[in-house]
Design a protein around this motif. Structure first.
Motif, short mmCIF file in Angstrom:
data_model
loop_
_atom_site.label_atom_id
_atom_site.label_comp_id
_atom_site.label_asym_id
_atom_site.label_seq_id
_atom_site.Cartn_x
_atom_site.Cartn_y
_atom_site.Cartn_z
N GLU A 168 48.61 40.95 72.09
CA GLU A 168 48.36 38.86 71.37
C GLU A 168 47.50 39.20 71.37
OE1 GLU A 168 52.63 37.69 72.57
OE2 GLU A 168 50.62 36.66 73.78
N VAL A 169 46.70 37.98 70.06
CA VAL A 169 45.28 38.01 70.01
C VAL A 169 44.43 37.05 70.75
CG1 VAL A 169 43.23 37.19 68.97
CG2 VAL A 169 44.81 39.56 67.75
N PHE A 170 45.60 36.04 70.10
CA PHE A 170 45.96 35.01 70.86
C PHE A 170 46.68 34.54 73.06
CE2 PHE A 170 44.43 34.14 67.18
CZ PHE A 170 42.83 33.62 66.82
N LYS A 171 45.81 34.85 73.54
CA LYS A 171 47.10 35.21 74.99
C LYS A 171 47.15 33.93 75.43
CE LYS A 171 44.50 39.08 75.90
NZ LYS A 171 45.18 40.29 74.62
N SER A 172 48.90 34.14 76.08
CA SER A 172 48.48 32.50 76.65
C SER A 172 49.29 33.24 77.95
CB SER A 172 49.70 32.07 76.02
OG SER A 172 51.08 32.87 75.92
N GLY A 173 50.02 32.36 79.88
CA GLY A 173 49.79 33.38 81.05
C GLY A 173 51.19 32.84 80.77
N VAL A 174 51.99 34.53 81.86
CA VAL A 174 52.76 34.65 81.65
C VAL A 174 53.34 33.26 83.04
CG1 VAL A 174 53.90 35.46 83.44
CG2 VAL A 174 52.61 36.39 81.73
N GLY A 175 54.62 32.76 83.13
CA GLY A 175 54.62 31.28 84.18
C GLY A 175 55.59 31.53 85.19
N VAL A 176 57.12 32.41 84.28
CA VAL A 176 57.74 32.30 85.80
C VAL A 176 58.11 33.97 85.54
CG1 VAL A 176 59.87 31.37 86.77
CG2 VAL A 176 58.28 29.93 86.12
N VAL A 177 59.35 34.69 86.50
CA VAL A 177 60.44 35.88 85.82
C VAL A 177 61.70 34.37 86.16
CG1 VAL A 177 61.16 38.34 87.09
CG2 VAL A 177 59.04 37.48 86.05
N SER A 178 62.43 34.82 86.01
CA SER A 178 63.95 33.88 85.91
C SER A 178 64.69 34.91 86.13
CB SER A 178 64.44 33.16 85.54
OG SER A 178 65.20 32.47 85.67
N ILE A 179 65.44 34.94 87.00
CA ILE A 179 66.32 35.96 87.78
C ILE A 179 67.90 35.19 87.88
CG2 ILE A 179 67.63 37.73 89.41
CD1 ILE A 179 64.82 39.18 89.60
N GLU A 205 52.21 39.11 94.28
CA GLU A 205 50.74 40.22 93.80
C GLU A 205 49.51 39.99 93.07
OE1 GLU A 205 49.00 45.09 92.85
OE2 GLU A 205 50.83 44.33 93.92
N LYS A 206 50.56 39.51 91.63
CA LYS A 206 50.12 38.79 90.32
C LYS A 206 50.11 38.32 90.23
CE LYS A 206 49.27 42.97 88.17
NZ LYS A 206 48.39 43.67 87.55
N GLY A 207 50.67 36.78 90.88
CA GLY A 207 50.69 35.84 90.99
C GLY A 207 51.39 35.00 90.17
N TYR A 208 52.79 36.05 89.75
CA TYR A 208 53.56 35.23 88.44
C TYR A 208 55.01 34.08 90.20
CZ TYR A 208 51.89 38.43 86.25
OH TYR A 208 50.97 39.45 85.34
N ARG A 209 55.54 33.09 89.14
CA ARG A 209 56.18 32.69 89.97
C ARG A 209 57.57 33.26 90.20
NH1 ARG A 209 53.67 27.82 92.10
NH2 ARG A 209 55.37 27.77 93.23
N LEU A 210 58.51 32.95 90.52
CA LEU A 210 59.89 33.38 90.58
C LEU A 210 61.19 32.29 90.90
CD1 LEU A 210 58.60 36.39 92.50
CD2 LEU A 210 60.59 37.27 91.23
#
Length: 390
Positions: A168-179, A205-210
């Motif tokens: 992706e050229v125009f990047k958006s951040g990773v908010g959550v990993v949902s399980i 480690e990456k700062g992603y929320r769960l």
């Protein structure tokens, strides 16, 4: 992989499913006789109480300790329930929500902040059964992983992250990993704890929320031998349903850090979920939550023994899932008309089983009603019913 569609579920259950709390209707000889023919239901995940039984139970609860009404999901009996769930999950704070969908969506929205990407199981309730709320209401981009499977691995997640980061050229951040755990659309199969640990460590480690969609987390815990608190510790937020197997009419509890949960009251209001009184749900759930973990652990042990004994019948074959919880598929011999077998079990033995066969198999859901009868009584009932329909 069987798809547990709610409408198909109701059709397969049939209109004559006996509520588990109805008086016994014995039209034939029980096998062997018990003082009272207590019903067993192999269709639901919980008790599935009738309205009459719920009203009786509320009267009983109120006589023991007066039910104190809540005020928009706070105070009263609800406060005691929220404290139970806070302790159960080991989280700082808990809040009541009217639906699991709202609990999932608001948790994902709040945890994501301005970031838009949310990674989920392709089979999850968040992705398949919440009407695209994440996209249409909260402007989040759900990215499904592991199509048709109950769980994804850390490597699958890392590959997906790299794909979007590099492509992706125009990047958006990773908010959550949902399980989701266990996964309803995958017959209650669970997300392996070791994989959860690996994914959680990487995300921290990456700062992603769960977020954990644990609507039926009690079942995953009992059948996998993992405590609810152990599952919950790897996530920022966790939702548990009050009616799937806890015993309420409806409702959900969302648990998490105080800084997150404190923001939820306002979000519930603006999304139309602020309900003036919820004491029926809090009173029933507070009653049934006590001892629930132990009862479901006993259910899991009894289910294992029942499977072992039923597998001794040449007409039946049950093979549990590798990562299964309370759901199994039972293969029924072609010599047997499963609808007739189900009818006999219901009429003569108060054992409620699906009539519909899919791909030669019938789905069995084990729940607390399994504790109503000894394994040998259930096995004897199947023996007599098979003999009658052959």
């Amino acid at each position: 992989m069987a798809n547990s569609n709610r409408r198909d579920f109701l059709k397969s259950a049939g209109l004559s499913v006996l509520p588990v709390c109805m008086p016994a209707l014995v039209t034939g000889m029980a096998a062997p006789q018990e003082p009272a023919l207590a019903p067993v239901n192999f269709i639901n995940d919980g008790l599935s109480l009738s309205p009459a039984a719920m009203l009786d139970k509320l009267q009983e609860i109120n006589k023991q300790t007066a039910i104190v009404p809540d005020f928009y999901g706070q105070e009263g009996t609800m406060e005691a329930l929220l404290e139970k769930f806070r302790q159960l999950t080991g989280k700082e704070k808990a809040i009541y929500m009217p639906t699991g969908t709202m609990a999932n969506q608001l948790a994902i929205m709040m945890l994501s902040g301005e970031d838009t990407k949310v990674f989920v199981q392709e089979t999850s309730h968040v992705y398949r059964d919440e009407a695209d709320a994440a996209q249409s209401v909260h402007r989040k981009r759900l990215i499904p992983l592991a199509p048709g499977e109950p769980f994804f691995t850390l490597e699958t997640l890392q590959q997906a992250l790299a794909y979007y980061e590099e492509g992706e050229v125009f990047k958006s951040g990773v908010g959550v990993v949902s399980i989701e755990n266990p996964v309803r659309r995958c017959d209650g199969q669970t997300f392996p704890l070791e994989e959860i640990r690996r994914i959680s460590a990487f995300c921290r480690e990456k700062g992603y929320r769960l977020h954990l969609d644990g609507a039926r987390l009690h079942l995953a815990a009992a059948f996998a031998g993992v405590s609810i608190q152990e599952y919950a510790r790897y996530f920022d937020t966790v939702f548990i349903s009050l009616y799937k197997c806890v015993g309420a009419v409806s409702g959900a509890i969302l648990c998490g850090d105080k800084v997150v949960i404190d923001k939820m009251e306002h979000q519930i209001k603006i999304h139309g979920g602020a309900i003036y009184r919820n004491w029926v749900n809090s009173a029933l759930a507070l009653h049934y939550i006590d001892g629930l973990e132990e009862r479901l652990q006993a259910t899991a042990r009894q289910a294992k023994e029942l499977i072992r004994q039923l597998n001794q019948f040449p007409e039946l074959k049950i093979v549990p899932y590798t990562h299964g919880s309370n759901v199994c598929e039972m293969e029924v011999s072609k010599k047997i008309n499963n609808e007739k077998l189900s009818n006999v079990l219901r009429a003569r033995h108060q054992i409620v089983m699906r009539r519909t066969v899919e791909n030669g198999k019938v789905r069995l859901n084990f729940n607390e009603t399994l504790l109503n009868r000894k394994v040998e009584h259930i096995v004897a009932a199947y023996r007599q019913a098979i003999k009658e329909v052959l």
